[in-house]
Design a protein around this motif. Structure first.
Motif, PDB file in Angstrom:
ATOM      1  N   LEU A  30       0.807  -1.219   0.000  1.00 30.13           N
ATOM      2  CA  LEU A  30       0.000   0.000   0.000  1.00 30.13           C
ATOM      3  C   LEU A  30       0.839   1.269   0.000  1.00 30.13           C
ATOM      4  CD1 LEU A  30      -3.077  -0.914   2.218  1.00 30.13           C
ATOM      5  CD2 LEU A  30      -2.715  -1.235  -0.229  1.00 30.13           C
ATOM      6  N   ASP A  31       2.136   1.176   0.328  1.00 24.58           N
ATOM      7  CA  ASP A  31       3.009   2.341   0.187  1.00 24.58           C
ATOM      8  C   ASP A  31       3.085   2.782  -1.274  1.00 24.58           C
ATOM      9  OD1 ASP A  31       3.612   2.455   2.898  1.00 24.58           O
ATOM     10  OD2 ASP A  31       5.513   1.382   2.686  1.00 24.58           O
ATOM     11  N   ARG A  32       2.834   1.855  -2.189  1.00 26.20           N
ATOM     12  CA  ARG A  32       2.891   2.166  -3.623  1.00 26.20           C
ATOM     13  C   ARG A  32       1.562   2.699  -4.166  1.00 26.20           C
ATOM     14  NH1 ARG A  32       5.672  -2.231  -7.293  1.00 26.20           N
ATOM     15  NH2 ARG A  32       5.552  -0.442  -8.705  1.00 26.20           N
ATOM     16  N   MET A  33       0.516   2.701  -3.343  1.00 24.88           N
ATOM     17  CA  MET A  33      -0.798   3.117  -3.815  1.00 24.88           C
ATOM     18  C   MET A  33      -0.786   4.489  -4.519  1.00 24.88           C
ATOM     19  SD  MET A  33      -3.820   1.754  -4.105  1.00 24.88           S
ATOM     20  CE  MET A  33      -3.568   0.329  -3.085  1.00 24.88           C
ATOM     21  N   PRO A  34       0.017   5.467  -4.071  1.00 21.78           N
ATOM     22  CA  PRO A  34       0.048   6.744  -4.790  1.00 21.78           C
ATOM     23  C   PRO A  34       0.556   6.636  -6.238  1.00 21.78           C
ATOM     24  CG  PRO A  34       0.895   7.034  -2.570  1.00 21.78           C
ATOM     25  CD  PRO A  34       0.732   5.552  -2.795  1.00 21.78           C
ATOM     26  N   GLU A  35       1.277   5.562  -6.558  1.00 15.74           N
ATOM     27  CA  GLU A  35       1.700   5.358  -7.945  1.00 15.74           C
ATOM     28  C   GLU A  35       0.499   5.111  -8.846  1.00 15.74           C
ATOM     29  OE1 GLU A  35       4.825   2.414  -8.542  1.00 15.74           O
ATOM     30  OE2 GLU A  35       5.534   2.797  -6.497  1.00 15.74           O
ATOM     31  N   TRP A  36      -0.562   4.533  -8.294  1.00 19.54           N
ATOM     32  CA  TRP A  36      -1.721   4.207  -9.120  1.00 19.54           C
ATOM     33  C   TRP A  36      -2.744   5.333  -9.093  1.00 19.54           C
ATOM     34  CZ3 TRP A  36       1.746   0.936  -9.584  1.00 19.54           C
ATOM     35  CH2 TRP A  36       2.101  -0.008  -8.641  1.00 19.54           C
ATOM     36  N   SER A  37      -2.973   5.941  -7.950  1.00 24.29           N
ATOM     37  CA  SER A  37      -4.068   6.895  -7.769  1.00 24.29           C
ATOM     38  C   SER A  37      -3.678   8.319  -8.150  1.00 24.29           C
ATOM     39  CB  SER A  37      -4.518   6.887  -6.300  1.00 24.29           C
ATOM     40  OG  SER A  37      -5.440   7.932  -6.072  1.00 24.29           O
ATOM     41  N   PRO A  38      -4.445   8.967  -9.018  1.00 21.36           N
ATOM     42  CA  PRO A  38      -4.151  10.356  -9.373  1.00 21.36           C
ATOM     43  C   PRO A  38      -4.365  11.346  -8.223  1.00 21.36           C
ATOM     44  CG  PRO A  38      -5.609   9.351 -11.000  1.00 21.36           C
ATOM     45  CD  PRO A  38      -5.512   8.401  -9.837  1.00 21.36           C
ATOM     46  N   GLU A  39      -5.170  10.986  -7.222  1.00 24.50           N
ATOM     47  CA  GLU A  39      -5.494  11.917  -6.150  1.00 24.50           C
ATOM     48  C   GLU A  39      -4.676  11.665  -4.877  1.00 24.50           C
ATOM     49  OE1 GLU A  39      -9.682  13.560  -5.693  1.00 24.50           O
ATOM     50  OE2 GLU A  39      -9.540  12.267  -3.930  1.00 24.50           O
ATOM     51  N   LEU A  40      -4.212  10.448  -4.675  1.00 22.74           N
ATOM     52  CA  LEU A  40      -3.510  10.077  -3.448  1.00 22.74           C
ATOM     53  C   LEU A  40      -2.028  10.436  -3.554  1.00 22.74           C
ATOM     54  CD1 LEU A  40      -3.837   8.601  -0.696  1.00 22.74           C
ATOM     55  CD2 LEU A  40      -3.215   6.500  -1.906  1.00 22.74           C
ATOM     56  N   VAL A  41      -1.534  11.175  -2.567  1.00 17.74           N
ATOM     57  CA  VAL A  41      -0.131  11.579  -2.533  1.00 17.74           C
ATOM     58  C   VAL A  41       0.688  10.622  -1.669  1.00 17.74           C
ATOM     59  CG1 VAL A  41       1.446  13.439  -1.840  1.00 17.74           C
ATOM     60  CG2 VAL A  41      -0.753  13.994  -2.904  1.00 17.74           C
ATOM     61  N   GLY A  59      -4.044   8.811   4.754  1.00 20.72           N
ATOM     62  CA  GLY A  59      -3.829   9.129   3.353  1.00 20.72           C
ATOM     63  C   GLY A  59      -3.753  10.634   3.198  1.00 20.72           C
ATOM     64  N   ILE A  60      -2.869  11.079   2.340  1.00 22.17           N
ATOM     65  CA  ILE A  60      -2.801  12.496   1.993  1.00 22.17           C
ATOM     66  C   ILE A  60      -3.239  12.584   0.538  1.00 22.17           C
ATOM     67  CG2 ILE A  60      -1.351  14.544   1.787  1.00 22.17           C
ATOM     68  CD1 ILE A  60      -1.697  13.527   4.671  1.00 22.17           C
ATOM     69  N   ASN A  61      -4.272  13.377   0.313  1.00 22.75           N
ATOM     70  CA  ASN A  61      -4.864  13.515  -1.013  1.00 22.75           C
ATOM     71  C   ASN A  61      -4.654  14.934  -1.516  1.00 22.75           C
ATOM     72  OD1 ASN A  61      -6.488  10.863  -1.150  1.00 22.75           O
ATOM     73  ND2 ASN A  61      -6.920  11.722   0.852  1.00 22.75           N
ATOM     74  N   ARG A  62      -4.624  15.041  -2.855  1.00 24.91           N
ATOM     75  CA  ARG A  62      -4.464  16.368  -3.445  1.00 24.91           C
ATOM     76  C   ARG A  62      -5.278  16.463  -4.728  1.00 24.91           C
ATOM     77  NH1 ARG A  62       0.893  16.798  -5.367  1.00 24.91           N
ATOM     78  NH2 ARG A  62       0.018  16.166  -7.342  1.00 24.91           N
ATOM     79  N   ARG A  63      -5.955  17.563  -4.874  1.00 18.56           N
ATOM     80  CA  ARG A  63      -6.639  17.909  -6.121  1.00 18.56           C
ATOM     81  C   ARG A  63      -6.356  19.376  -6.350  1.00 18.56           C
ATOM     82  NH1 ARG A  63     -12.084  19.759  -7.135  1.00 18.56           N
ATOM     83  NH2 ARG A  63     -12.600  19.425  -9.309  1.00 18.56           N
ATOM     84  N   GLY A  64      -5.536  19.685  -7.331  1.00 19.19           N
ATOM     85  CA  GLY A  64      -5.137  21.065  -7.568  1.00 19.19           C
ATOM     86  C   GLY A  64      -4.388  21.600  -6.355  1.00 19.19           C
ATOM     87  N   LEU A  65      -4.845  22.714  -5.838  1.00 18.83           N
ATOM     88  CA  LEU A  65      -4.210  23.329  -4.670  1.00 18.83           C
ATOM     89  C   LEU A  65      -4.766  22.806  -3.354  1.00 18.83           C
ATOM     90  CD1 LEU A  65      -4.078  27.032  -5.917  1.00 18.83           C
ATOM     91  CD2 LEU A  65      -2.235  25.341  -5.924  1.00 18.83           C
ATOM     92  N   VAL A  66      -5.810  22.004  -3.405  1.00 21.22           N
ATOM     93  CA  VAL A  66      -6.457  21.510  -2.193  1.00 21.22           C
ATOM     94  C   VAL A  66      -5.787  20.206  -1.763  1.00 21.22           C
ATOM     95  CG1 VAL A  66      -8.636  20.787  -1.143  1.00 21.22           C
ATOM     96  CG2 VAL A  66      -8.631  22.556  -2.921  1.00 21.22           C
ATOM     97  N   LEU A 129     -14.834  22.906  -1.597  1.00 20.25           N
ATOM     98  CA  LEU A 129     -13.462  22.905  -2.096  1.00 20.25           C
ATOM     99  C   LEU A 129     -13.225  22.110  -3.375  1.00 20.25           C
ATOM    100  CD1 LEU A 129     -11.627  22.606   1.325  1.00 20.25           C
ATOM    101  CD2 LEU A 129     -11.860  24.641  -0.104  1.00 20.25           C
ATOM    102  N   LEU A 130     -14.152  21.217  -3.738  1.00 14.86           N
ATOM    103  CA  LEU A 130     -13.909  20.361  -4.893  1.00 14.86           C
ATOM    104  C   LEU A 130     -14.933  20.537  -6.005  1.00 14.86           C
ATOM    105  CD1 LEU A 130     -12.868  17.099  -3.006  1.00 14.86           C
ATOM    106  CD2 LEU A 130     -11.392  18.917  -3.903  1.00 14.86           C
ATOM    107  N   GLY A 131     -15.800  21.525  -5.896  1.00 10.19           N
ATOM    108  CA  GLY A 131     -16.725  21.812  -6.973  1.00 10.19           C
ATOM    109  C   GLY A 131     -17.999  21.000  -6.981  1.00 10.19           C
ATOM    110  N   GLY A 132     -18.289  20.267  -5.912  1.00 12.78           N
ATOM    111  CA  GLY A 132     -19.544  19.519  -5.826  1.00 12.78           C
ATOM    112  C   GLY A 132     -19.322  18.034  -5.653  1.00 12.78           C
ATOM    113  N   THR A 133     -20.259  17.382  -4.986  1.00 13.04           N
ATOM    114  CA  THR A 133     -20.099  15.956  -4.676  1.00 13.04           C
ATOM    115  C   THR A 133     -20.228  15.069  -5.909  1.00 13.04           C
ATOM    116  OG1 THR A 133     -22.434  15.832  -4.053  1.00 13.04           O
ATOM    117  CG2 THR A 133     -20.840  16.176  -2.273  1.00 13.04           C
ATOM    118  N   ALA A 134     -21.213  15.336  -6.763  1.00 10.01           N
ATOM    119  CA  ALA A 134     -21.390  14.493  -7.954  1.00 10.01           C
ATOM    120  C   ALA A 134     -20.209  14.654  -8.901  1.00 10.01           C
ATOM    121  CB  ALA A 134     -22.699  14.835  -8.657  1.00 10.01           C
ATOM    122  N   GLY A 135     -19.744  15.869  -9.090  1.00 11.38           N
ATOM    123  CA  GLY A 135     -18.580  16.105  -9.947  1.00 11.38           C
ATOM    124  C   GLY A 135     -17.336  15.429  -9.410  1.00 11.38           C
TER     125      GLY A 135
END
Length: 162
Positions: A30-41, A59-66, A129-135
């Motif tokens: 699971l240390d490698r999980m950020p290699e697969w996930s675009p949002e997980l740092v 988990g530390i997540n990132r989307r843009g500046l958030v 912060l992320l533009g809406g739940t469905a989006g």
């Protein structure tokens, strides 16, 4: 009455040209999980003992500046076949399942069900912060598709160079 779009089960899958034990060896690190996930740092265990039921991860997540942390607990583990963790702050469950195919490959299914409902905190956070739940759910599902493909490539590239 149908569930809100953000509460729907998200799903992505692929077939990896490798046997399940080879895929599991990569996926279960699971240390490698950020290699697969675009949002997980980053994804780090909070307890000793490695991947096991009850293990907690931050988990530390990132989307843009958030950037935001999550805390997850492993709630299902079938070594070589499946792992799932619940993210307490959102109410989501993240599931990875491996299934052998008739030709000796592995079907990888990545799902995000919401066993009860998304938390109020998750809804406010996604709306503000992320533009809406469905989006954001749509983005997560696209990210899951990228994740299974990145895992596939990592396993197949590793098998080719071994």
């Amino acid at each position: 009455m149908s569930a809100p779009a953000a509460d729907r089960e998200l799903r992505a899958e692929t077939v990896v040209a490798a046997r399940p034990p080879q895929v599991w060896a990569v996926l279960s690190d699971l240390d490698r999980m950020p290699e697969w996930s675009p949002e997980l740092v980053a994804m780090r265990p909070l307890l000793r003992g490695g991947l096991r039921l009850g293990q907690q991860y931050v988990g530390i997540n990132r989307r843009g500046l958030v950037v935001w942390p999550t805390r997850s607990v492993v709630t299902a583990l079938d070594v070589g076949r499946a792992v799932a963790w619940d993210t307490r702050s959102s109410g989501a469950r993240w599931v990875w399942e491996l299934e052998p195919t008739a030709d000796g490959h592995t079907r990888v299914v990545h799902r995000r069900p919401v066993p009860r409902r998304l938390t109020a905190l998750s809804g406010v956070f996604a709306t503000v912060l992320l533009g809406g739940t469905a989006g954001h759910a749509d983005e997560l599902e696209a990210g899951m598709a990228a994740s299974v493909e990145r895992l596939r490539a990592a396993v197949e590239d590793g098998a080719a160079s071994a």
